[in-house]
Motif scaffolding. Structure first.
Motif, PDB file in Angstrom:
ATOM      1  N   ASN A  50       0.697  -1.224  -0.088  1.00 42.14           N
ATOM      2  CA  ASN A  50       0.096  -0.123  -0.004  1.00 42.14           C
ATOM      3  C   ASN A  50       0.902   1.440  -0.033  1.00 42.14           C
ATOM      4  OD1 ASN A  50       0.946   0.269   2.539  1.00 42.14           O
ATOM      5  ND2 ASN A  50      -1.089   0.747   3.638  1.00 42.14           N
ATOM      6  N   THR A  51       2.045   1.040  -0.488  1.00 34.30           N
ATOM      7  CA  THR A  51       2.982   2.265  -0.495  1.00 34.30           C
ATOM      8  C   THR A  51       3.618   2.592  -2.079  1.00 34.30           C
ATOM      9  OG1 THR A  51       5.279   1.276  -0.095  1.00 34.30           O
ATOM     10  CG2 THR A  51       3.634   1.852   1.729  1.00 34.30           C
ATOM     11  N   SER A  52       4.131   3.586  -2.370  1.00 39.77           N
ATOM     12  CA  SER A  52       4.532   3.683  -3.645  1.00 39.77           C
ATOM     13  C   SER A  52       6.289   3.574  -3.463  1.00 39.77           C
ATOM     14  CB  SER A  52       4.289   5.092  -4.414  1.00 39.77           C
ATOM     15  OG  SER A  52       4.375   6.270  -3.356  1.00 39.77           O
ATOM     16  N   PHE A  53       6.528   3.258  -2.485  1.00 32.83           N
ATOM     17  CA  PHE A  53       8.135   2.857  -2.151  1.00 32.83           C
ATOM     18  C   PHE A  53       8.457   2.010  -3.181  1.00 32.83           C
ATOM     19  CE2 PHE A  53      12.067   1.480  -0.360  1.00 32.83           C
ATOM     20  CZ  PHE A  53      12.701   2.488   0.080  1.00 32.83           C
ATOM     21  N   ASP A  54       9.788   2.252  -3.811  1.00 32.84           N
ATOM     22  CA  ASP A  54      10.235   1.247  -4.912  1.00 32.84           C
ATOM     23  C   ASP A  54      11.168   0.060  -4.379  1.00 32.84           C
ATOM     24  OD1 ASP A  54      12.173   3.687  -4.027  1.00 32.84           O
ATOM     25  OD2 ASP A  54      13.560   2.605  -5.577  1.00 32.84           O
ATOM     26  N   ARG A  55      10.734  -0.993  -4.792  1.00 30.48           N
ATOM     27  CA  ARG A  55      11.494  -2.251  -4.441  1.00 30.48           C
ATOM     28  C   ARG A  55      12.667  -1.972  -5.146  1.00 30.48           C
ATOM     29  NH1 ARG A  55      11.570  -7.512  -6.988  1.00 30.48           N
ATOM     30  NH2 ARG A  55      12.439  -9.034  -5.615  1.00 30.48           N
ATOM     31  N   HIS A  56      14.035  -2.174  -4.491  1.00 28.32           N
ATOM     32  CA  HIS A  56      15.239  -1.957  -5.104  1.00 28.32           C
ATOM     33  C   HIS A  56      16.371  -2.829  -4.323  1.00 28.32           C
ATOM     34  CE1 HIS A  56      15.134   0.789  -1.663  1.00 28.32           C
ATOM     35  NE2 HIS A  56      16.347   0.566  -1.654  1.00 28.32           N
ATOM     36  N   TYR A  57      17.513  -2.900  -5.021  1.00 27.83           N
ATOM     37  CA  TYR A  57      18.893  -3.391  -4.253  1.00 27.83           C
ATOM     38  C   TYR A  57      19.948  -2.551  -4.292  1.00 27.83           C
ATOM     39  CZ  TYR A  57      20.498  -4.503  -8.844  1.00 27.83           C
ATOM     40  OH  TYR A  57      21.150  -4.637 -10.264  1.00 27.83           O
TER      41      TYR A  57
END
Length: 211
Positions: A122-129
């Motif tokens: 429910n967030t717009s945070f970006d999945r990243h590494y």
């Protein structure tokens, strides 16, 4: 890896940040801190204060980020008319890529430019590494974070330690705002800074011994 809590003996051997505290001081108080590690830093996350170390006095306010000198045996934090909260991090990191305060909020997950997810969000945070290890110390809000494909419930004072190359994400924020401190140690591998996504930067290469 499991979420770290304030206190000794929490961090696994691979973590260069070995100890941390989320510390709140009431108005008109002072606390003396004995140094614990070769490398230490303080980030002020609320209020304002005076930070004394090495014979110097520094005014601290929201976002102040202080690296303590290795020759300092102690430091102190004094408040005046308002309470103040700091994050104190200790360890033996060789270098630092970046650190600071991040804020996320509830939003449409379709608005993210990160890598795709297959879990509720429910967030717009970006999945990243990253090409480095990263630590998040939660300072406000609660929710669910994801690292190494595992889901962890977090609240203020918790720390998520993510080894180089592992995807991580803020999946669920239980409150309108979710806030924390990030700390990235030295770059490794291809030594690329910032958030990395497989659709742009190529496949992640997780360090499997850092879990």
């Amino acid at each position: 890896m499991p979420i770290l809590k304030n206190g000794e003996g929490q961090a696994p051997a691979w973590c260069e940040m070995e100890y941390y505290e989320l510390v709140t001081l009431e108005p008109d108080t002072k606390r003396d801190f004995s140094r614990r590690s070769p490398r230490e830093k303080i980030i002020v996350v609320d209020g304002h204060c005076e930070i004394s170390f090495g014979g110097a006095v520094l005014t601290g306010e929201y976002g102040t980020n202080v690296d303590l000198k290795s020759s300092d045996d102690f430091f102190s934090v004094a408040t005046r008319d308002v309470s103040t909260t700091i994050v104190w991090m200790c360890g033996d990191w060789e270098s630092e890529t970046s650190s600071g305060i991040f804020t996320d909020s509830q939003g449409d997950p379709r608005d993210t430019k990160g890598d795709p997810v297959d879990y509720p969000k429910n967030t717009s945070f970006d999945r990243h590494y990253h090409d480095c290890d990263e630590y998040w110390v939660i300072i406000e809000g609660s929710g669910v974070v994801v690292s190494e494909g595992k889901h962890y419930e977090v609240e203020p004072g918790d720390c998520l330690a993510t080894g180089m190359g592992f995807h991580h994400d803020i999946a669920i924020s239980n409150e309108p705002e979710f806030k924390g401190v990030w700390f990235e140690t030295g770059l490794e591998g291809r030594k690329r800074k910032g958030h990395l996504w497989e659709h742009t930067h190529g496949p992640a290469v997780p360090q499997l011994d850092r879990v």
